[in-house]
Design an enzyme around this catalytic site. Structure first.
Site, PDB file in Angstrom:
ATOM      1  N   HIS A  37     -44.100   0.337  25.721  1.00 36.52           N
ATOM      2  CA  HIS A  37     -44.944   0.157  26.903  1.00 36.52           C
ATOM      3  C   HIS A  37     -45.688  -1.169  26.755  1.00 36.52           C
ATOM      4  O   HIS A  37     -45.696  -1.761  25.678  1.00 36.52           O
ATOM      5  CB  HIS A  37     -45.952   1.310  27.032  1.00 36.52           C
ATOM      6  N   HIS A 120     -47.746  -7.834  25.603  1.00 35.55           N
ATOM      7  CA  HIS A 120     -46.658  -7.670  24.647  1.00 35.55           C
ATOM      8  C   HIS A 120     -46.203  -6.227  24.641  1.00 35.55           C
ATOM      9  O   HIS A 120     -46.878  -5.346  25.169  1.00 35.55           O
ATOM     10  CB  HIS A 120     -47.112  -8.066  23.237  1.00 35.55           C
TER      11      HIS A 120
END
Length: 178
Positions: A37, A120
């Site tokens: 995620h 990220h």
């Protein structure tokens, strides 16, 4: 008390591609692909009333879908690498969504996020990985062609306190659309 955070889900086909980069790095604990995620705002451990308030205030977000671009791998932690991540380009719509979520969480009485937002996707957490091993891994697997997906919603995730990330549960989803 639930541990909550907001984030973007990663499409299954991108998860499969990223999971192909696993392995070959001593000291890495690889995140399961179903737990990939992009965290937008960590909320933390809060009580049920506060969790309900957070879930409710997130309904105010009114943003359009936008493209998210992944470009290569990197590591976090400087001299003591602690994670291998897929880098996400910090586009205007992504930064604006994250900033709005930050403002909304502060209105709910939560403290400011302590870290600068660096988009990220964590692929591995590192324990006792040497700088040289991380550099070698990134030199072999760190490049992959830009991968793009459209974020059409963001979600409120919950997690249990655990080692290494996950499992994460989608508690609620908020469509992006004008």
């Amino acid at each position: 008390m639930p541990r909550l955070f907001t984030g973007l889900e990663i499409p299954p086909e991108i998860c499969r591609t990223l999971s192909g980069l696993r392995g070959g790095l001593p000291g890495a604990r690889w995140i399961d692909p179903e737990n990939y995620h992009l965290t937008l705002r960590f909320i933390g451990d809060i009580d049920g009333a506060a969790a309900n308030e957070v879930a409710s205030v997130l309904l105010r977000v009114n943003r359009k879908p936008f493209e998210v671009t992944l470009r290569g791998l990197s590591s976090f932690g400087g001299r003591k690498p602690r994670a291998v991540v897929a880098s996400v380009e910090p586009s205007g719509p992504l930064i604006e969504l994250q900033a709005e979520l930050e403002r909304l969480m502060r209105r709910c009485g939560l403290g400011a996020e302590g870290r600068k937002f660096t988009p990220h996707i964590t692929l591995a957490r590192l324990r006792d990985a040497s700088n040289q091993d991380v550099a070698n891994y990134l030199s072999v697997r760190g490049y992959f062609p830009a991968t793009v997906f459209t974020a059409e919603r963001f979600v409120l995730f919950s997690s249990r306190a655990s080692v290494g990330g996950g499992p994460y549960v989608v508690e609620d989803a908020y469509a992006l659309g004008a």
